[in-house]
Enzyme design. Structure first.
Site, PDB file in Angstrom:
ATOM      1  N   CYS A  62       0.827  -1.195   0.000  1.00  0.00           N
ATOM      2  CA  CYS A  62       0.000   0.000   0.000  1.00  0.00           C
ATOM      3  C   CYS A  62       0.866   1.251   0.000  1.00  0.00           C
ATOM      4  O   CYS A  62       2.003   1.247   0.456  1.00  0.00           O
ATOM      5  CB  CYS A  62      -0.897   0.018   1.231  1.00  0.00           C
ATOM      6  SG  CYS A  62      -1.862  -1.484   1.451  1.00  0.00           S
ATOM      7  N   ARG A 108       3.739   0.279  -6.406  1.00  0.00           N
ATOM      8  CA  ARG A 108       3.644  -0.653  -5.280  1.00  0.00           C
ATOM      9  C   ARG A 108       2.507  -1.664  -5.469  1.00  0.00           C
ATOM     10  O   ARG A 108       2.485  -2.680  -4.780  1.00  0.00           O
ATOM     11  CB  ARG A 108       3.397   0.131  -3.976  1.00  0.00           C
ATOM     12  CG  ARG A 108       4.617   0.894  -3.501  1.00  0.00           C
ATOM     13  CD  ARG A 108       4.274   1.819  -2.342  1.00  0.00           C
ATOM     14  NE  ARG A 108       5.500   2.247  -1.677  1.00  0.00           N
ATOM     15  CZ  ARG A 108       5.916   1.781  -0.511  1.00  0.00           C
ATOM     16  NH1 ARG A 108       5.198   0.891   0.132  1.00  0.00           N
ATOM     17  NH2 ARG A 108       7.042   2.200   0.018  1.00  0.00           N
ATOM     18  N   TRP A 137      -3.745  -2.251  -1.328  1.00  0.00           N
ATOM     19  CA  TRP A 137      -3.623  -3.606  -1.874  1.00  0.00           C
ATOM     20  C   TRP A 137      -4.292  -4.518  -0.864  1.00  0.00           C
ATOM     21  O   TRP A 137      -3.853  -4.627   0.268  1.00  0.00           O
ATOM     22  CB  TRP A 137      -2.155  -3.959  -2.060  1.00  0.00           C
ATOM     23  CG  TRP A 137      -1.911  -5.215  -2.833  1.00  0.00           C
ATOM     24  CD1 TRP A 137      -1.817  -5.346  -4.184  1.00  0.00           C
ATOM     25  CD2 TRP A 137      -1.676  -6.524  -2.292  1.00  0.00           C
ATOM     26  NE1 TRP A 137      -1.550  -6.656  -4.525  1.00  0.00           N
ATOM     27  CE2 TRP A 137      -1.456  -7.401  -3.390  1.00  0.00           C
ATOM     28  CE3 TRP A 137      -1.642  -7.058  -1.002  1.00  0.00           C
ATOM     29  CZ2 TRP A 137      -1.200  -8.761  -3.221  1.00  0.00           C
ATOM     30  CZ3 TRP A 137      -1.394  -8.410  -0.832  1.00  0.00           C
ATOM     31  CH2 TRP A 137      -1.172  -9.243  -1.933  1.00  0.00           C
ATOM     32  N   ASN A 159      -0.682   0.936   6.118  1.00  0.00           N
ATOM     33  CA  ASN A 159       0.011  -0.090   5.345  1.00  0.00           C
ATOM     34  C   ASN A 159       0.514  -1.128   6.328  1.00  0.00           C
ATOM     35  O   ASN A 159       1.217  -0.796   7.279  1.00  0.00           O
ATOM     36  CB  ASN A 159       1.197   0.510   4.569  1.00  0.00           C
ATOM     37  CG  ASN A 159       1.972  -0.547   3.811  1.00  0.00           C
ATOM     38  OD1 ASN A 159       1.441  -1.608   3.498  1.00  0.00           O
ATOM     39  ND2 ASN A 159       3.232  -0.252   3.501  1.00  0.00           N
ATOM     40  N   GLY A 160       0.148  -2.395   6.126  1.00  0.00           N
ATOM     41  CA  GLY A 160       0.616  -3.440   7.021  1.00  0.00           C
ATOM     42  C   GLY A 160      -0.512  -4.354   7.448  1.00  0.00           C
ATOM     43  O   GLY A 160      -1.596  -4.356   6.862  1.00  0.00           O
ATOM     44  N   GLU A 187      13.649 -17.911 -13.137  1.00  0.00           N
ATOM     45  CA  GLU A 187      13.281 -16.509 -13.292  1.00  0.00           C
ATOM     46  C   GLU A 187      12.380 -16.315 -14.514  1.00  0.00           C
ATOM     47  O   GLU A 187      11.408 -15.547 -14.467  1.00  0.00           O
ATOM     48  CB  GLU A 187      14.542 -15.647 -13.405  1.00  0.00           C
ATOM     49  CG  GLU A 187      14.315 -14.204 -13.809  1.00  0.00           C
ATOM     50  CD  GLU A 187      13.508 -13.392 -12.814  1.00  0.00           C
ATOM     51  OE1 GLU A 187      13.193 -12.238 -13.134  1.00  0.00           O
ATOM     52  OE2 GLU A 187      13.167 -13.899 -11.724  1.00  0.00           O
ATOM     53  N   LYS A 232       8.635 -14.732 -14.332  1.00  0.00           N
ATOM     54  CA  LYS A 232       8.220 -13.571 -15.112  1.00  0.00           C
ATOM     55  C   LYS A 232       6.948 -13.872 -15.901  1.00  0.00           C
ATOM     56  O   LYS A 232       6.023 -13.058 -15.955  1.00  0.00           O
ATOM     57  CB  LYS A 232       9.334 -13.157 -16.085  1.00  0.00           C
ATOM     58  CG  LYS A 232      10.463 -12.402 -15.457  1.00  0.00           C
ATOM     59  CD  LYS A 232      10.040 -10.998 -15.117  1.00  0.00           C
ATOM     60  CE  LYS A 232      10.971 -10.410 -14.067  1.00  0.00           C
ATOM     61  NZ  LYS A 232      10.827 -10.999 -12.733  1.00  0.00           N
ATOM     62  N   GLU A 256       3.902 -14.122 -13.641  1.00  0.00           N
ATOM     63  CA  GLU A 256       3.539 -12.849 -13.029  1.00  0.00           C
ATOM     64  C   GLU A 256       2.645 -12.005 -13.931  1.00  0.00           C
ATOM     65  O   GLU A 256       1.666 -11.414 -13.462  1.00  0.00           O
ATOM     66  CB  GLU A 256       4.796 -12.039 -12.703  1.00  0.00           C
ATOM     67  CG  GLU A 256       5.546 -12.484 -11.468  1.00  0.00           C
ATOM     68  CD  GLU A 256       6.751 -11.604 -11.213  1.00  0.00           C
ATOM     69  OE1 GLU A 256       6.896 -11.142 -10.071  1.00  0.00           O
ATOM     70  OE2 GLU A 256       7.557 -11.387 -12.138  1.00  0.00           O
ATOM     71  N   HIS A 262      13.105 -37.009 -13.835  1.00  0.00           N
ATOM     72  CA  HIS A 262      12.657 -37.303 -12.473  1.00  0.00           C
ATOM     73  C   HIS A 262      11.251 -36.786 -12.216  1.00  0.00           C
ATOM     74  O   HIS A 262      10.889 -36.516 -11.067  1.00  0.00           O
ATOM     75  CB  HIS A 262      13.645 -36.722 -11.459  1.00  0.00           C
ATOM     76  CG  HIS A 262      14.997 -37.357 -11.518  1.00  0.00           C
ATOM     77  ND1 HIS A 262      15.310 -38.507 -10.832  1.00  0.00           N
ATOM     78  CD2 HIS A 262      16.118 -37.013 -12.211  1.00  0.00           C
ATOM     79  CE1 HIS A 262      16.573 -38.842 -11.078  1.00  0.00           C
ATOM     80  NE2 HIS A 262      17.074 -37.947 -11.917  1.00  0.00           N
ATOM     81  N   LYS A 286       4.527  -4.312  -5.940  1.00  0.00           N
ATOM     82  CA  LYS A 286       5.950  -4.152  -6.217  1.00  0.00           C
ATOM     83  C   LYS A 286       6.794  -4.355  -4.974  1.00  0.00           C
ATOM     84  O   LYS A 286       7.803  -5.036  -4.990  1.00  0.00           O
ATOM     85  CB  LYS A 286       6.194  -2.749  -6.789  1.00  0.00           C
ATOM     86  CG  LYS A 286       7.650  -2.461  -7.158  1.00  0.00           C
ATOM     87  CD  LYS A 286       8.101  -3.314  -8.317  1.00  0.00           C
ATOM     88  CE  LYS A 286       9.509  -2.972  -8.753  1.00  0.00           C
ATOM     89  NZ  LYS A 286       9.998  -3.915  -9.790  1.00  0.00           N
TER      90      LYS A 286
END
Length: 607
Positions: A2, A27, A74, A98-99, A479, A483, A486, A502, A602
């Protein structure tokens, strides 16, 4: 996550708060709102969705006042609705937060037993009601806010705004970052300096546990024990913190294309003028007596650590362990004075990474961080903080921060190798010289974008995609899969190609594209053998390799993407580009919100 803004201004603050909140969009958020005090009366406006919805609401239903607080939310507790959007209000007090308040259920039960009615599903509403109760019990605004803070458990950044108090904002931080901006007869509060950039370059960063009484002419700061304290007032250069897309459709595209420049900039700070020796901030890291390095991070930064593990162990000969911060902090790992704890975080505020750092204090011999924000909590809590010089990164999916992290981590590995005697002066000069070729090589990789855009038309039709790599390419496979997940919402997984038999090979058929990162290195033949196993089972392979690798292994592949030839040790920085562009163009084909993908933020400043 947030974003918070507070302004005690000389003019109507609503337009300025919206501008500041736009700077906090990176964010991640799903609703936004502001509250102001005008002629003693408290008002607020809230909207779901992008800030444009709030801006439109303010046109249709303006809000006056020279004092205000604002928020981009958020969602954690409660869905993204107008009712759950901040600021929250109870009578004469409004709060942005925020939190996460960990004991909010207990507090809510206590308040409900007293007859308080709740209208939202959020933990934040508890804060507003607690503060309103203190005001009703005769406390003034300052005392009511402090009494409320004492009852809260968890991590948070908070701003309180009070009816009848046009020259007061009470702010506090515990775990989540908060900064105070100093103006001329004005004062500002923000989640980070970027939000304050339009208003001031004079900033005071609150320490963890601080609360502050902010007026237009002064701030009074108190520490976690309630004692008055002074915090340094710093001049921060904010000119390079203004983020614009320029000619690019998305911030992510812009940030991918900025990588040659920011890598070059980072190299200028970590190599000497002769480009043959690592100097700068890395030289401040003392490796004497270090027997083990513990690397801790989250998300993309964790994959940067996985690459760095190869470098440090192969180049410097120091054993490395890596861990996800959210796991590390709870398993109480044994530490020794001979351990170096290394933390990697773009924002420098990642909650789990910061908590892991705090655990290591007093246990590990030294604490080093690799960050993009040198005034962040993680940087300030470290013995040595190494800046990556990536500049502001707005896109949620990290691109230039990742390659700058790799640049700095490789410089650190070279510094470690020289300190331990594992690398002589000539070998250092050779590798540092090759590092200075990276901007050119990364730019060459970017030139394949048109081909990648065409390939992405095929990939966008898939429901599942596998990424394979070996050695230094294994973290790149992880990675690349992250990406793609996301921003395109396609299910993707990265594997070490030797693990194919495997289990993952059971997934292979003609509907599952397989992306293989395979520069012509010592493991190339083994990786090609794994790739052929995929093709033998009908899998369609996108081979990402260099010219020599393409000549050898092209046959039978669906597509080949040719990267510039590069020293194998530097390949992760070059091959990061196709990983990023594949995700980007696939997401564009799918029509998703590339810069602000659903459910993501973010900067993850809550657990």
């Amino acid at each position: 996550m947030c974003g918070i803004i507070g302004i005690l201004g000389n003019h109507a603050v609503a337009p300025s708060m919206v501008e500041a909140l736009r700077r906090l969009e990176y964010r991640g958020y799903d609703s936004a709102g502001i509250a102001t005090v005008h002629e003693g009366k408290l008002e607020r406006r809230r909207a779901v969705g992008k800030l444009g919805a709030l801006a439109d609401l303010l046109v249709d239903d303006p809000i006056k006042g020279r004092s205000g607080i604002g928020h981009t939310r958020w969602a954690t507790h409660g869905a993204p609705t107008v009712e759950n959007a901040h600021p929250h209000r109870s009578g004469p007090v409004a709060v942005v937060h925020n939190g996460i308040i960990e004991n909010f259920r207990e507090l809510r039960g206590e308040l409900e037993a007293e007859g308080v009615t709740f209208s939202t599903e959020t933990d934040t509403e508890v804060i507003a009601h607690l503060c309103a109760r203190e005001l009703a019990n005769g406390h003034n605004a300052r005392a009511a806010a402090v009494a409320t803070l004492i009852r809260l458990e968890g991590a948070f950044a908070l701003c309180f705004l009070f009816e009848g108090e046009e020259d007061l904002i009470v702010a506090a931080r515990r775990g989540s970052p908060l900064a105070i901006g100093h103006g001329d007869g004005e004062m500002f509060v923000g989640s980070d300096a970027l939000a304050l950039a339009p208003f001031t370059q004079e900033v005071t960063y609150l320490d963890d546990g601080d609360h502050v009484f902010v007026t237009r002419d002064n701030i009074e700061i108190f520490d976690a024990e309630g004692a008055p304290v002074e915090r340094a007032r710093k001049r921060v250069s904010l000119g390079n913190m203004v983020a614009e897309k320029g000619e690019h459709r998305h911030f992510m595209s812009k940030e991918v294309h900025e990588q040659p420049d920011v890598i070059s900039y980072a190299l200028q700070h970590y190599a000497n003028a002769g480009r043959d020796r690592i100097e700068g901030p890395a030289a401040d890291v003392d490796f004497e007596g270090v027997e083990r390095i513990l690397m801790v991070a989250c998300g993309t930064a964790f994959y940067a650590c996985q690459v760095a593990k190869y470098w440090v162990e192969q180049i410097a000969g120091i054993p490395v362990e890596i861990d996800i911060a959210s796991e590390f902090r709870y398993r109480n790992p044994p530490l020794r004075d001979s351990d170096m704890a290394l933390f990697v975080s773009q924002s420098g505020e990642t909650a789990d990474t910061l908590a892991a750092l705090e655990y290591c204090k007093g246990r590990a011999g030294r604490i080093v961080s690799v960050v993009n924000a040198m005034e962040s909590s993680i940087a300030r809590a470290s013995d040595v903080a190494l800046p990556i010089h990536a500049g502001v990164e707005v896109g949620v999916a990290s691109t230039k921060a990742f390659t700058c992290q790799l640049t700095v981590l490789l410089a650190l590995a070279i510094r470690a190798a020289r300190a331990t005697g594992a690398m002589d002066e000539g070998a250092e000069a050779q590798l540092v010289g090759r590092m200075h070729e990276l901007p050119r090589l990364v730019n060459a990789a970017i030139q394949t974008e048109e081909q990648i855009a065409e390939i992405s038309q095929w990939l966008a039709k898939a429901r599942d995609i596998l990424f394979l790599g070996r050695g230094l390419m294994y973290p790149l496979a992880l990675e690349g899969a992250l990406k793609l997940k996301e921003i395109s919402y396609i299910h993707a997984e990265g594997y070490a190609s030797g693990e194919l038999k495997h289990g993952p090979i059971a997934l292979i058929d003609e509907s599952v594209p397989v992306i293989v990162f395979a520069p012509r290195d010592a493991l190339f033949e083994k990786l090609v053998s794994n790739m052929q196993e995929v093709m033998a089972r009908g899998g369609r392979v996108l081979l990402v390799t260099d010219a020599e690798g393409a000549e050898i292994a092209r046959e039978g592949t669906a597509e080949v993407l040719v990267m510039p030839t590069v020293d194998p040790r530097l390949a992760p920085l070059v091959y990061a580009v196709p990983a990023q562009l594949i995700a980007y163009h696939t997401a564009v084909m799918k029509g998703t919100d590339v810069d602000q993908p659903r459910n993501l933020a973010k900067s993850v400043t809550v657990e």
